[in-house]
Design an enzyme around this catalytic site. Sequence first.
Site, PDB file in Angstrom:
ATOM      1  N   ASP A 160      33.924 -29.036 -45.355  1.00 57.04           N
ATOM      2  CA  ASP A 160      33.951 -27.586 -45.153  1.00 57.04           C
ATOM      3  C   ASP A 160      34.732 -27.340 -43.866  1.00 57.04           C
ATOM      4  O   ASP A 160      34.210 -27.473 -42.765  1.00 57.04           O
ATOM      5  CB  ASP A 160      32.527 -27.047 -45.049  1.00 57.04           C
ATOM      6  CG  ASP A 160      32.516 -25.531 -44.838  1.00 57.04           C
ATOM      7  OD1 ASP A 160      33.567 -24.969 -44.472  1.00 57.04           O
ATOM      8  OD2 ASP A 160      31.449 -24.924 -45.016  1.00 57.04           O
ATOM      9  N   LYS A 206      38.722 -18.398 -42.921  1.00 63.43           N
ATOM     10  CA  LYS A 206      38.859 -17.891 -41.552  1.00 63.43           C
ATOM     11  C   LYS A 206      40.294 -17.937 -41.019  1.00 63.43           C
ATOM     12  O   LYS A 206      41.102 -17.089 -41.339  1.00 63.43           O
ATOM     13  CB  LYS A 206      37.888 -18.627 -40.634  1.00 63.43           C
ATOM     14  CG  LYS A 206      36.422 -18.376 -41.044  1.00 63.43           C
ATOM     15  CD  LYS A 206      35.483 -18.413 -39.901  1.00 63.43           C
ATOM     16  CE  LYS A 206      34.030 -18.380 -40.376  1.00 63.43           C
ATOM     17  NZ  LYS A 206      33.252 -17.298 -39.818  1.00 63.43           N
ATOM     18  N   TYR A 244      26.372 -24.772 -42.110  1.00 64.48           N
ATOM     19  CA  TYR A 244      26.384 -23.514 -42.874  1.00 64.48           C
ATOM     20  C   TYR A 244      27.593 -23.530 -43.791  1.00 64.48           C
ATOM     21  O   TYR A 244      28.697 -23.860 -43.372  1.00 64.48           O
ATOM     22  CB  TYR A 244      26.458 -22.323 -41.910  1.00 64.48           C
ATOM     23  CG  TYR A 244      26.609 -20.969 -42.582  1.00 64.48           C
ATOM     24  CD1 TYR A 244      25.580 -20.435 -43.356  1.00 64.48           C
ATOM     25  CD2 TYR A 244      27.780 -20.228 -42.443  1.00 64.48           C
ATOM     26  CE1 TYR A 244      25.714 -19.186 -43.964  1.00 64.48           C
ATOM     27  CE2 TYR A 244      27.921 -18.974 -43.049  1.00 64.48           C
ATOM     28  CZ  TYR A 244      26.879 -18.466 -43.804  1.00 64.48           C
ATOM     29  OH  TYR A 244      27.015 -17.231 -44.410  1.00 64.48           O
TER      30      TYR A 244
HETATM   31  C1  LIG Z   1      31.572 -23.657 -41.971  1.00 64.77           C
HETATM   32  C2  LIG Z   1      31.530 -22.393 -42.761  1.00 64.77           C
HETATM   33  N1  LIG Z   1      31.654 -22.456 -44.094  1.00 64.77           N
HETATM   34  C3  LIG Z   1      31.665 -21.348 -44.867  1.00 64.77           C
HETATM   35  C4  LIG Z   1      31.520 -20.101 -44.304  1.00 64.77           C
HETATM   36  C5  LIG Z   1      31.524 -18.870 -45.171  1.00 64.77           C
HETATM   37  O1  LIG Z   1      32.691 -18.159 -44.998  1.00 64.77           O
HETATM   38  P1  LIG Z   1      32.747 -16.580 -45.288  1.00 64.77           P
HETATM   39  O2  LIG Z   1      31.930 -15.905 -44.237  1.00 64.77           O
HETATM   40  O3  LIG Z   1      34.209 -16.249 -45.215  1.00 64.77           O
HETATM   41  O4  LIG Z   1      32.192 -16.358 -46.655  1.00 64.77           O
HETATM   42  C6  LIG Z   1      31.383 -19.985 -42.914  1.00 64.77           C
HETATM   43  C7  LIG Z   1      31.229 -18.668 -42.278  1.00 64.77           C
HETATM   44  O5  LIG Z   1      30.943 -18.528 -41.118  1.00 64.77           O
HETATM   45  C8  LIG Z   1      31.366 -21.166 -42.135  1.00 64.77           C
HETATM   46  O6  LIG Z   1      31.195 -21.120 -40.799  1.00 64.77           O
END
Ligand SMILES: Cc1ncc(COP(=O)(O)O)c(C=O)c1O
Length: 434
Positions: A242, A270, A153
């Site tokens: 990511d 995060k 994700y």
């Molecule tokens: C691996 C990963 N990338 C990107 C995101 C997106 O981050 P945000 O919710 O701060 O937009 C998340 C959110 O859970 C994530 O788990």
Amino acid sequence: MDGSRDDRQRERRFDGSRAHRARALRHVAFGVSSTPRANQLPVPLAIERAEGARVVDVDGNSYVDHGLGYGPLILGHSPGGVIAAVHAELARGLRTASVHRGEAELAELIAACVPSAEVSAFVSTGSEAIHLALRVARAGTGRLKVAKFRSNYHGWFDSVHVAGRPGRDGPDALGQDPRAAEALVLFDWGDAGAVEAALDGSYAAVLVEPAAMNAGCFAPPPGFLERLRAATRRHGAMLVFDEVVTGFRVALGGAQEAWGVAPDICVLGKALGAGFPIGAVSGTRAAMSTLMDGRLLHRGTFNGNPACVAAAVACLKELREGGPAVYERLAAAAAGLSAHVAAEAARTGARVCATHVTGALQLFAGVQRMERFADIASADRDLVLRLTGEMLRAGAIALPRGLLYVSTAHGEAELAATRAAITAAMEAFAAEGR
Ligand SMILES: Cc1ncc(COP(=O)(O)O)c(C=O)c1O
């Protein structure tokens, strides 16, 4: 719940949250500010206050919290140093959209912690950071295609919000423009051979969760990241990690430190802000050159928001000053809870298992083992919602999808309470023959 008087009385403990849910549903879309939050059983808790590793709901029930704001609260709730830094920053005025000293300090700290992060650019969320990272990769290479892995994700933007679940490669939300993701090429996470076979001079980037945190806390299989690194180098594509979840969680330097492979670009979010909204795209000078010389437009009113930057600076300083002991504790906590799940599965016969990395573990229900990434298709997603509901009733909060984060605020007393809640939930499952 069999509807007995005792059960009804136990359920009354959630009356305040139920009343709040009914109120919220009248004027807040779906009653929550992010759809998955509505999945919490027995009812999405309305939280009154939170401190350290614990939260208290509007009914006065206290829980050990492993949801931790969906990951950001690496230092637990309301960490003193972060709150003080933000108060001090607010006292200097909001100064939104102005240049301030915090940005340089934060970028220097990130560079000191994260191996590939020579240069950083700030945004407010992980989704935005992914969006910017792909622009950086496309601008830097002059190419369009991006390799993405199924069940990874990368936020909710149309260009990447696809193939979120096993067996479903299309858009993950209603209303998405499917054309926005046309330049993505999908692969199975862990299958470096398929990427090696497909990669050519038309790819701008390989985008990957280096540990698969959204599918269940899987460490990268041996050689996977190394082979992606070599293949992207061979074809002049950028390797984009990511690290929105793994950053500052699996190690101070994230997955790239933990597994020893440095990407061209990494995406942070995060835990970076310890609970304040901030995201970053960080990378090598070569990879970030289009941003560094201003050719690539990087816009956003709230980018580098001083309060959020102050929170991130305080968070990284605290994690750094804690030294290796911080991550030894996060590793031991996740491994200990995971071992407890395995022991209770053997004792009770409940079909529950767990995978873990430093700082997080994932529960799976309806399966006895979760050895390979491909096994996620056999886990029962509805059953894990019920399992986390049973844990909540027993005093510990996991994310509804079965993910438990741990923070530096989780001490032995809290972890013992979590183990007891896991035991209660698994005994309830075993009694139902699950
Ligand atoms: C691996 C990963 N990338 C990107 C995101 C997106 O981050 P945000 O919710 O701060 O937009 C998340 C959110 O859970 C994530 O788990």
